[in-house]
Design a protein around this motif. Sequence first.
Motif, PDB file in Angstrom:
ATOM      1  N   ALA A   1       0.754  -0.974  -0.108  1.00  0.00           N
ATOM      2  CA  ALA A   1       0.320  -0.078   0.191  1.00  0.00           C
ATOM      3  C   ALA A   1       0.423   1.292  -0.164  1.00  0.00           C
ATOM      4  O   ALA A   1       0.540   2.540  -0.694  1.00  0.00           O
ATOM      5  CB  ALA A   1      -0.936   0.194   1.227  1.00  0.00           C
ATOM      6  N   GLN A   2       1.911   1.306   0.554  1.00  0.00           N
ATOM      7  CA  GLN A   2       2.629   2.131   0.601  1.00  0.00           C
ATOM      8  C   GLN A   2       3.421   2.822  -0.396  1.00  0.00           C
ATOM      9  O   GLN A   2       3.118   3.780  -0.756  1.00  0.00           O
ATOM     10  CB  GLN A   2       4.087   2.142   1.855  1.00  0.00           C
ATOM     11  N   GLN A   3       3.627   1.814  -1.387  1.00  0.00           N
ATOM     12  CA  GLN A   3       4.742   1.731  -2.759  1.00  0.00           C
ATOM     13  C   GLN A   3       3.424   1.981  -3.269  1.00  0.00           C
ATOM     14  O   GLN A   3       3.463   3.116  -4.733  1.00  0.00           O
ATOM     15  CB  GLN A   3       4.991   0.384  -3.522  1.00  0.00           C
ATOM     16  N   ALA A   4       2.114   1.530  -3.755  1.00  0.00           N
ATOM     17  CA  ALA A   4       0.886   1.779  -4.819  1.00  0.00           C
ATOM     18  C   ALA A   4       0.648   2.985  -3.983  1.00  0.00           C
ATOM     19  O   ALA A   4       0.212   4.531  -5.470  1.00  0.00           O
ATOM     20  CB  ALA A   4      -0.113   1.329  -3.921  1.00  0.00           C
ATOM     21  N   THR A   5       0.442   4.003  -2.540  1.00  0.00           N
ATOM     22  CA  THR A   5       0.095   5.716  -2.651  1.00  0.00           C
ATOM     23  C   THR A   5       1.250   6.042  -3.122  1.00  0.00           C
ATOM     24  O   THR A   5       0.977   7.535  -3.942  1.00  0.00           O
ATOM     25  CB  THR A   5       0.466   5.705  -1.285  1.00  0.00           C
ATOM     26  N   VAL A   6       2.802   5.924  -3.705  1.00  0.00           N
ATOM     27  CA  VAL A   6       3.580   6.300  -4.004  1.00  0.00           C
ATOM     28  C   VAL A   6       3.650   6.744  -5.723  1.00  0.00           C
ATOM     29  O   VAL A   6       3.404   7.833  -6.198  1.00  0.00           O
ATOM     30  CB  VAL A   6       5.581   6.744  -3.539  1.00  0.00           C
ATOM     31  N   ALA A   7       2.587   5.828  -6.427  1.00  0.00           N
ATOM     32  CA  ALA A   7       2.610   5.245  -7.989  1.00  0.00           C
ATOM     33  C   ALA A   7       1.543   6.119  -7.834  1.00  0.00           C
ATOM     34  O   ALA A   7       1.660   7.160  -9.002  1.00  0.00           O
ATOM     35  CB  ALA A   7       2.337   4.203  -7.880  1.00  0.00           C
ATOM     36  N   ASP A   8       0.848   6.049  -6.828  1.00  0.00           N
ATOM     37  CA  ASP A   8      -0.615   6.987  -7.504  1.00  0.00           C
ATOM     38  C   ASP A   8      -0.652   8.543  -7.263  1.00  0.00           C
ATOM     39  O   ASP A   8      -1.337   9.847  -7.841  1.00  0.00           O
ATOM     40  CB  ASP A   8      -1.539   7.404  -5.704  1.00  0.00           C
ATOM     41  N   VAL A   9       1.075   8.909  -6.207  1.00  0.00           N
ATOM     42  CA  VAL A   9       1.207  10.869  -6.422  1.00  0.00           C
ATOM     43  C   VAL A   9       1.808  10.796  -7.133  1.00  0.00           C
ATOM     44  O   VAL A   9       1.500  11.847  -8.397  1.00  0.00           O
ATOM     45  CB  VAL A   9       1.549  10.576  -5.510  1.00  0.00           C
ATOM     46  N   ILE A  10       2.592  10.040  -7.827  1.00  0.00           N
ATOM     47  CA  ILE A  10       3.155  10.615  -8.966  1.00  0.00           C
ATOM     48  C   ILE A  10       2.035  10.311 -10.617  1.00  0.00           C
ATOM     49  O   ILE A  10       2.248  10.877 -11.785  1.00  0.00           O
ATOM     50  CB  ILE A  10       4.636   9.633  -9.440  1.00  0.00           C
ATOM     51  N   GLY A  11       1.144   9.067 -10.871  1.00  0.00           N
ATOM     52  CA  GLY A  11       0.778   8.426 -12.127  1.00  0.00           C
ATOM     53  C   GLY A  11       1.574   7.957 -12.516  1.00  0.00           C
ATOM     54  O   GLY A  11       2.939   8.460 -12.597  1.00  0.00           O
ATOM     55  N   ASN A  12       0.643   7.436 -13.725  1.00  0.00           N
ATOM     56  CA  ASN A  12       1.896   6.533 -14.845  1.00  0.00           C
ATOM     57  C   ASN A  12       1.884   7.619 -15.857  1.00  0.00           C
ATOM     58  O   ASN A  12       3.082   7.227 -16.732  1.00  0.00           O
ATOM     59  CB  ASN A  12       0.876   5.595 -15.852  1.00  0.00           C
ATOM     60  N   ASP A  13       1.865   8.565 -16.209  1.00  0.00           N
ATOM     61  CA  ASP A  13       1.775   9.873 -17.131  1.00  0.00           C
ATOM     62  C   ASP A  13       3.543  10.281 -16.640  1.00  0.00           C
ATOM     63  O   ASP A  13       3.867  11.072 -17.391  1.00  0.00           O
ATOM     64  CB  ASP A  13       1.220  10.731 -17.227  1.00  0.00           C
ATOM     65  N   ARG A  14       3.986  10.751 -15.814  1.00  0.00           N
ATOM     66  CA  ARG A  14       5.176  11.035 -15.340  1.00  0.00           C
ATOM     67  C   ARG A  14       6.224  11.180 -15.300  1.00  0.00           C
ATOM     68  O   ARG A  14       5.995   9.749 -13.911  1.00  0.00           O
ATOM     69  CB  ARG A  14       4.580  12.679 -14.648  1.00  0.00           C
ATOM     70  N   SER A  15       7.496  11.327 -14.705  1.00  0.00           N
ATOM     71  CA  SER A  15       8.276  10.620 -13.883  1.00  0.00           C
ATOM     72  C   SER A  15       8.950  11.411 -12.957  1.00  0.00           C
ATOM     73  O   SER A  15       7.956  12.883 -12.539  1.00  0.00           O
ATOM     74  CB  SER A  15      10.157  11.074 -15.314  1.00  0.00           C
ATOM     75  N   GLY A  16       8.964  10.972 -11.600  1.00  0.00           N
ATOM     76  CA  GLY A  16       9.451  11.226 -10.065  1.00  0.00           C
ATOM     77  C   GLY A  16       9.569  11.352  -9.509  1.00  0.00           C
ATOM     78  O   GLY A  16       9.869  10.426  -8.186  1.00  0.00           O
ATOM     79  N   GLY A  17      11.838  11.128 -10.043  1.00  0.00           N
ATOM     80  CA  GLY A  17      12.742  10.867  -9.123  1.00  0.00           C
ATOM     81  C   GLY A  17      13.294  11.418  -7.949  1.00  0.00           C
ATOM     82  O   GLY A  17      13.053  10.754  -7.283  1.00  0.00           O
ATOM     83  N   LYS A  18      13.145  12.501  -7.885  1.00  0.00           N
ATOM     84  CA  LYS A  18      13.052  12.629  -6.761  1.00  0.00           C
ATOM     85  C   LYS A  18      12.159  12.763  -5.907  1.00  0.00           C
ATOM     86  O   LYS A  18      12.246  12.078  -4.225  1.00  0.00           O
ATOM     87  CB  LYS A  18      13.100  14.585  -7.138  1.00  0.00           C
ATOM     88  N   VAL A  19      10.399  12.399  -5.914  1.00  0.00           N
ATOM     89  CA  VAL A  19       9.730  12.063  -5.478  1.00  0.00           C
ATOM     90  C   VAL A  19       9.826  10.592  -5.267  1.00  0.00           C
ATOM     91  O   VAL A  19      10.021   9.983  -3.625  1.00  0.00           O
ATOM     92  CB  VAL A  19       8.000  12.347  -5.879  1.00  0.00           C
ATOM     93  N   LEU A  20      10.670   9.511  -5.486  1.00  0.00           N
ATOM     94  CA  LEU A  20      10.948   8.402  -5.838  1.00  0.00           C
ATOM     95  C   LEU A  20      12.188   8.463  -4.592  1.00  0.00           C
ATOM     96  O   LEU A  20      12.085   7.475  -3.477  1.00  0.00           O
ATOM     97  CB  LEU A  20      11.210   7.756  -6.739  1.00  0.00           C
ATOM     98  N   ALA A  21      13.238   9.206  -4.524  1.00  0.00           N
ATOM     99  CA  ALA A  21      14.187   8.996  -4.277  1.00  0.00           C
ATOM    100  C   ALA A  21      14.591   9.760  -2.731  1.00  0.00           C
ATOM    101  O   ALA A  21      15.297   8.600  -1.917  1.00  0.00           O
ATOM    102  CB  ALA A  21      15.133   9.695  -4.500  1.00  0.00           C
ATOM    103  N   THR A  22      13.065  10.302  -2.161  1.00  0.00           N
ATOM    104  CA  THR A  22      12.939  11.083  -0.831  1.00  0.00           C
ATOM    105  C   THR A  22      12.004   9.686  -0.249  1.00  0.00           C
ATOM    106  O   THR A  22      12.599   9.902   1.006  1.00  0.00           O
ATOM    107  CB  THR A  22      11.787  12.083  -1.231  1.00  0.00           C
ATOM    108  N   PHE A  23      11.041   8.886  -1.094  1.00  0.00           N
ATOM    109  CA  PHE A  23      10.488   8.188   0.152  1.00  0.00           C
ATOM    110  C   PHE A  23      11.678   6.958   0.024  1.00  0.00           C
ATOM    111  O   PHE A  23      10.902   6.263   0.901  1.00  0.00           O
ATOM    112  CB  PHE A  23       9.681   7.333  -1.231  1.00  0.00           C
ATOM    113  N   GLN A  24      12.531   6.667  -0.184  1.00  0.00           N
ATOM    114  CA  GLN A  24      13.382   5.383  -0.759  1.00  0.00           C
ATOM    115  C   GLN A  24      14.360   6.536   0.456  1.00  0.00           C
ATOM    116  O   GLN A  24      14.647   5.396   1.657  1.00  0.00           O
ATOM    117  CB  GLN A  24      13.964   5.081  -1.896  1.00  0.00           C
ATOM    118  N   MET A  25      14.671   7.106   0.884  1.00  0.00           N
ATOM    119  CA  MET A  25      15.369   7.902   2.272  1.00  0.00           C
ATOM    120  C   MET A  25      14.645   7.715   3.241  1.00  0.00           C
ATOM    121  O   MET A  25      15.323   7.426   3.778  1.00  0.00           O
ATOM    122  CB  MET A  25      15.693   9.249   1.633  1.00  0.00           C
TER     123      MET A  25
END
Length: 405
Positions: free
Chosen positions: A333-357
């Motif tokens: 559910a956590q990873q899906a939440t990040v996916a919902d925030v970013i969406g399929n149609d755009r990139s979110g490298g910094k958003v993903l990196a911050t979640f990993q951090m």
Amino acid sequence: MTSPQSRKVSEPDAVKLPREIKVLVAAAFLIAIGFGIVAPVLPQFAQSFDVSVAAAAVVVSAFAFTRLVFAPLSGWLVERMGERRTYILGILIVGASSAACAFAGNYWQLLLFRGLGGIGSTMFTVAAMGLLIRMAPPKARGRVSSLYSGSFLLGNIAGPAVGGLLAGLGMQLPFLVYAAALLLVAILVATFLPAAIPVPVHERGQAALKKNILPLREALGLPAYRAVLTSGFANGWSAFGIRMALVPLFATAALGAGPEVAGISLAVFAIGTGVALTFSGKLADTWGRKPMILSGLAVNGVAMGVLGFTGNEFWFFLVSAIAGLGSGLMGPAQQATVADVIGNDRSGGKVLATFQMSSDLGAIIGPIAAGFLVDEFSYGVAFLMATAVAAVSFLFWLPAKDPHP
């Protein structure tokens, strides 16, 4: 009125997953089993250079530390190079690092080579999350996260057993086997993942297909994203920090048990997580992300607090399994939440990196804080701190809106 057949098609199980996701799931298993092969050998190999236990532990921590420090760079690379190229480059860096470790001539070389591997690790981790987000159908994001996490879990369970056998043939061999596995992963991804990432059918033809980037500042403005950073931190603190650093010490010091009991407790935790992953992803796609994360925080938080007060091995194993179950409930559910925030149609490298951090930071700070609390107070207080961290995240999630589409 909706027919039974149309209702069936709308269920998450009926959503067909792209072949590329299956490739990433298979790659995750190879990566995890390779990492598991090296894990039990690394501290012993470090001590073979006549260093202290603390120095050997630093080699283990160096990997996590460089992952944390270089996570922002990985996010930048994903946005500039794309997910696929960043993934392959990261895998090759970790493979080269592992091979170099096998030929390290002294402790400092081993520390340097292992630390460099953390850079590649954060690159392919962030890139893999980006690939899964862009390719996973929105109605099956939780299920995709479960498959990916489950593949890693199976590899982490099988890897140490294989690594123990290989170590008998020489402590350098596991590092070379890991390097070979990573080279195979790089070839697999380069061959079966197209240079142009396929976009889900529902997104094709929309103006949003032009790749754009979700700024980190915009994501931080969303309560759900801020909340998932806290739950990622809590899970890192509990599942990757306290569990790995404190549970084995507690088994020996408080229960008077041998190292085999500590090993069994870690396996039991992983089994509990694996059981939850069989259904938590589907529930995240049907019930929503928020209920699963709240339930996972509650179950894991309470269990970790109780763990420090168990007085025998039976309760120790049982509570460890429950704690693992809680971690598995919220993971997809956590990873899906990040996916919902970013969406399929755009990139979110910094958003993903911050979640990993957030997860890596919890895994680093958790053991340090717990060790201090054990020295000053007791094991019970140290484990209760994990409960307190989970409770804070629970409060962040309560007012947040469920991001499930």
